[in-house]
Design an enzyme around this catalytic site. Structure first.
Site, PDB file in Angstrom:
ATOM      1  N   GLU A  89      32.009  46.345  48.248  1.00 48.89           N
ATOM      2  CA  GLU A  89      32.781  47.139  47.478  1.00 48.89           C
ATOM      3  C   GLU A  89      32.327  48.773  47.309  1.00 48.89           C
ATOM      4  OE1 GLU A  89      34.441  45.158  44.055  1.00 48.89           O
ATOM      5  OE2 GLU A  89      34.325  43.421  44.828  1.00 48.89           O
ATOM      6  N   GLU A  95      31.246  38.179  39.240  1.00 50.47           N
ATOM      7  CA  GLU A  95      30.978  38.911  38.062  1.00 50.47           C
ATOM      8  C   GLU A  95      30.798  37.822  36.905  1.00 50.47           C
ATOM      9  OE1 GLU A  95      34.230  41.316  37.502  1.00 50.47           O
ATOM     10  OE2 GLU A  95      33.882  42.777  39.259  1.00 50.47           O
TER      11      GLU A  95
END
Ligand code: XIL
Length: 564
Positions: free
Chosen positions: A472, A349
């Site tokens: 995810e 991220e």
């Protein structure tokens, strides 16, 4: 409750479990009353009418709480248990579980609690792990009001690696009254065996895995689902992140001893039960994650490893980063030489949706989108050294990924592609992790991202010539979903999974972020493939429908980068 015999205990349970010890593992989800159905049985119950409080204790030698039967207040009958003499917030009446109940079994606990003047309590859980560390978690917070408060059917369970397992009441220092304390053993749930195992359906395509929480480990039906459907790959939900691994006290002690503040000290004690499970069951593990702005303590970037210290220089941070990554992999492979750590999210991220580096700054108490990495490096130039060190120290066979969410948004996608192209030329990266936290919403038109947007992102990452892993996956419904919402979710999952399947030649793993809806980090929006009763949801069927469980001879048609 009235008239019920007190302290009724199923004899078999008295013999107790017990075992070695270890890690965080409970299911602190409060559940609805109807879940504990008729087939569940009461294994302990007291209304204190017989004056017996011997099943309860205070919380150890430093706890001044004194327990007695009292007729000053009661819900049922005329007696309750009084916890008086409390001198700290954490003092309180405790009930030990592991000398009375079985590991890997779900129990529901109900009780009534009242403060002498006002109730402001928390119902909590504690245990000791195999490293002798005591861990705590809150099961029900904000039990506040002027009258009796209810704790209703709170689900608890524990593993055989946990010792000294207790539930307890805490909060404030006033006297506490407890009444009608009941422990019910949930009926043993058999998972559905007449459906195909996801990992088997896609065995010739990619690994199918999930993320595990410590709570899942102590739930037998959850782990039965993991074994049947998701045993292709396991990711630790939180326990291998920087904040779980970095040990501040040990870092500071090492600094004091040696004068060297560039050798971070780490521990995998939080991940131990998960890793033990993977080792025992021969399940490959995704390492998640080394370098991230979130779930990373500010002190890691500060002089003296002190939260209120000055930011360290870029040069010092590079040394800390290298030694951290070195220690991370060396410790892991030393502790678990037999686990196949086949993938690692080296950087997580780092790009905003618009494709810029994050803002510099602290995490504070978490939840900030600021990055201490950017603070120290000035920009995203920490990414390349992270991959360089990971390449240097990762065990053989461990592929290196850049992982992100909203990975289908143009700005971010372009930034990732540009970064990955450069890292690929330098031989530093093996793949892209598409987190895929998606929103099915109330119709396929409203779903975000649309299936076609997601498909386009797959195309783009595919063209990079790197591996792709869906790391995810979850897809939310609206809150309080209706049957129609679950149908939309199923159609959406099918669209997304078909897009993934069409790119399967470039995809080595698909990891769903959790097992059952109630254990999800987005539980209110039911984003997973199995429900809280361990049943496959329409979304599950939409994925496997029309597919066969392949035998080694069966080979599906090849797909190219356009997914055709
Ligand atoms: C989530 C966990 O599932 C939660 O339990 C935790 O509170 C926050 O983090 N992107 C990631 C994951 O890379 O590590 C995050 O996991 C979800 C978003």
């Amino acid at each position: 409750m009235k008239g019920k015999k007190s302290n009724r205990m199923i004899a078999a349970l008295m013999s107790a479990s017990m075992g070695i010890a270890a890690i965080p593992a409970i299911a602190p989800a409060a559940i609805s009353a109807e879940t504990s159905d008729a087939s569940s049985k009461v294994v302990f119950s007291t209304d204190f009418e017989d004056g017996d409080v011997s099943a309860f204790t205070n919380r150890g030698e430093n706890d001044t709480t004194v327990l007695s039967a009292s007729d000053e207040a009661a819900v049922s009958g005329s007696t309750s248990m009084l916890a008086s003499g409390r001198s700290k917030d954490w003092n309180g009446p405790a009930f030990r579980l592991d000398d009375k109940l079985k590991p890997y079994t779900e129990y529901y606990i109900s009780a009534k609690i009242k403060g002498r003047y006002y109730t402001n309590a928390t119902f909590s859980f504690q245990y000791t792990n195999s490293d002798g560390e005591t861990k705590y978690s809150n099961l029900v917070q904000n039990l506040s009001g002027s009258d009796w408060m209810s704790v209703e059917n709170v689900k608890v369970s524990f593993t055989d690696e946990m010792t000294d397992v207790f539930v307890y009441f805490e909060g404030g220092q006033d006297d506490i009254f407890i009444d009608d304390f009941v422990v019910t053993e949930a009926a043993q749930v058999e998972i559905e065996q007449d459906i195909p195992g996801l990992k088997d359906v896609f065995a010739s395509d990619f690994k199918v895995g999930t993320a595990l929480t410590p709570a899942a480990l102590s739930s037998k039906p959850t782990m039965d689902i993991v074994e049947k459907h998701f045993s292709g790959s396991i990711t630790a939900g939180n326990e291998m992140k920087p904040d779980a691994v970095l040990n501040q006290a040990a870092c500071q002690a090492y600094f004091e001893e040696t004068g060297d503040d560039t050798v971070p000290q780490i521990s995998f004690s939080a991940a131990k039960p998960l890793l033990n499970y993977c080792q025992k069951n021969n399940i490959p593990v995704r390492v998640h994650t080394l370098v991230w702005h979130s779930q990373t303590p500010d002190w890691f970037f500060k002089e003296g490893y002190a939260a209120d210290g000055e930011w360290v220089s870029k040069e010092k941070m590079l040394k800390r980063m290298e030694n951290y990554i070195k220690a991370y992999f060396e410790t892991l492979t030393e502790l678990y030489p037999d686990i196949d750590f086949y993938a690692c999210d080296v950087v997580n991220e780092a790009w905003t949706d618009g494709g810029a580096p994050r803002n510099p700054g602290e995490q504070g108490n978490g939840g900030s989108s600021n990055s201490a990495w950017v603070q120290v490096f000035g920009d995203n130039s920490f990414i390349e050294p992270a991959f360089t060190y990971a390449r240097k120290y990762a065990p053989e066979g461990c592929k290196l990924y850049y992982n992100d969410y909203n990975e289908y948004m143009d700005g971010k996608l372009n930034a990732i592609v540009e970064m990955a192209t450069d890292l690929k030329e330098k031989g530093l990266i093996d793949g892209i992790g598409m987190q895929s936290h998606l929103d099915a919403r109330q119709s396929l038109d409203a779903a975000f991202p649309s299936v076609s947007m997601y498909n386009k992102a797959l195309d783009k990452y595919c063209e990079l010539g790197l591996d792709i892993q869906v790391t995810e996956l979850d897809a939310t419904t609206p809150e309080n979903p209706t049957e129609a919402d679950f149908k939309v979710q199923a159609d959406y999952y099918k669209g997304i999974w078909d897009a993934i399947y069409a790119h399967k030649d470039n995809i080595s793993a698909v990891v769903v972020w959790g097992v059952t809806d109630d254990g999800s980090w987005r539980a209110k929006q039911y984003p997973l493939l199995f429900d809280a009763d361990y049943k496959a949801k329409p979304a599950f069927y939409s994925i496997v429908e029309g597919r066969e469980v392949p035998t080694p001879e069966v080979k599906y048609g090849d797909a190219d980068c356009d997914g055709n």
